[in-house]
Design a protein around this motif. Structure first.
Motif, mmCIF file in Angstrom:
data_model
loop_
_atom_site.group_PDB
_atom_site.id
_atom_site.type_symbol
_atom_site.label_atom_id
_atom_site.label_comp_id
_atom_site.label_asym_id
_atom_site.label_seq_id
_atom_site.Cartn_x
_atom_site.Cartn_y
_atom_site.Cartn_z
ATOM 1 N N ASN A 17 -29.830 56.627 -25.601
ATOM 2 C CA ASN A 17 -29.288 57.023 -24.298
ATOM 3 C C ASN A 17 -29.001 55.795 -23.434
ATOM 4 O O ASN A 17 -28.033 55.771 -22.683
ATOM 5 C CB ASN A 17 -30.228 57.993 -23.581
ATOM 6 N N GLY A 18 -29.846 54.774 -23.542
ATOM 7 C CA GLY A 18 -29.572 53.526 -22.824
ATOM 8 C C GLY A 18 -28.279 52.885 -23.297
ATOM 9 O O GLY A 18 -27.465 52.433 -22.492
ATOM 10 N N LEU A 19 -28.085 52.860 -24.604
ATOM 11 C CA LEU A 19 -26.837 52.322 -25.156
ATOM 12 C C LEU A 19 -25.637 53.168 -24.725
ATOM 13 O O LEU A 19 -24.569 52.642 -24.420
ATOM 14 C CB LEU A 19 -26.924 52.251 -26.683
ATOM 15 N N TRP A 20 -25.826 54.471 -24.683
ATOM 16 C CA TRP A 20 -24.766 55.379 -24.226
ATOM 17 C C TRP A 20 -24.391 55.067 -22.780
ATOM 18 O O TRP A 20 -23.213 55.010 -22.429
ATOM 19 C CB TRP A 20 -25.227 56.832 -24.398
ATOM 20 N N LEU A 21 -25.401 54.838 -21.943
ATOM 21 C CA LEU A 21 -25.126 54.521 -20.534
ATOM 22 C C LEU A 21 -24.377 53.202 -20.367
ATOM 23 O O LEU A 21 -23.712 52.995 -19.356
ATOM 24 C CB LEU A 21 -26.429 54.500 -19.732
ATOM 25 N N THR A 22 -24.496 52.315 -21.342
ATOM 26 C CA THR A 22 -23.738 51.053 -21.284
ATOM 27 C C THR A 22 -22.333 51.218 -21.850
ATOM 28 O O THR A 22 -21.553 50.269 -21.848
ATOM 29 C CB THR A 22 -24.448 49.919 -22.060
ATOM 30 N N GLY A 23 -22.016 52.392 -22.370
ATOM 31 C CA GLY A 23 -20.694 52.655 -22.921
ATOM 32 C C GLY A 23 -20.566 52.350 -24.401
ATOM 33 O O GLY A 23 -19.461 52.387 -24.954
ATOM 34 N N ARG A 24 -21.667 52.076 -25.067
ATOM 35 C CA ARG A 24 -21.617 51.725 -26.492
ATOM 36 C C ARG A 24 -21.639 52.946 -27.407
ATOM 37 O O ARG A 24 -21.461 52.804 -28.624
ATOM 38 C CB ARG A 24 -22.768 50.784 -26.832
#
Length: 170
Positions: A17-24
């Motif tokens: 989810n952290g990676l998702w929030l960075t757009g990855r």
């Protein structure tokens, strides 16, 4: 026993989810890990509640369901393209609810792992509060939320899971 299992998957979902929030990671793609972790945590909570013989077991089940509900809501928001305000308000509720868990954890801590878990509850309370600020109050803190989510995924879930699952603490 189930704590290591739960934390491993909480770590995975927080990191992703952290990676998702960075757009990855795409919105559509983040749904699956949130649903898988929801199911795992729901089953852990049901098992814990069914076999609880003290209020501590019931509390563990209830707290586990707070995580499961959060991840289910994230998945739902991605599937239905919701703005997340409802999840934000739920996050405020959870943040306030788990503060006493952190405090009790520090008061009752009798090992390195129990201190680590108390810090983890404090970090999770802060993380849920960050989501309240981001989603319900629309504060421009997505980058902060992303990196704090990654931090929590690694240091409050994945690493303690590895310690527990590999019995490193003993």
């Amino acid at each position: 026993m189930l704590l290591g299992l739960s934390l491993l998957y909480v770590g995975a979902v927080l990191i992703l989810n952290g990676l998702w929030l960075t757009g990855r990671i795409e919105d559509r793609e983040i749904v699956i890990i949130n649903l898988v972790v929801t199911l795992i945590l729901f089953l852990v909570a049901v098992h814990t509640a069914l076999f609880a013989d003290t209020i501590i077991g019931v509390r563990a089940a209830a707290l586990t369901l707070l995580f499961a509900t959060t991840y289910l809501w994230v998945a739902y928001n991605r599937l239905r393209n919701c703005d997340g305000r409802g999840l934000g308000w739920f996050s405020l509720f959870v943040s306030i609810t788990v503060l006493p868990v952190a405090a009790l954890g520090f008061i009752e801590a009798d090992s390195v792992m129990s201190v680590w878990m108390a810090f983890s509850w404090a970090a999770w309370a802060a993380l849920w509060f960050v989501y309240f600020l981001l989603l319900s109050l629309a504060k421009p803190i997505q980058k902060l939320a992303a990196y704090f989510t990654l931090f929590c995924g690694i240091f409050t879930a994945w690493l303690p899971a590895m310690v527990l699952l590999f019995d490193i603490a003993n």
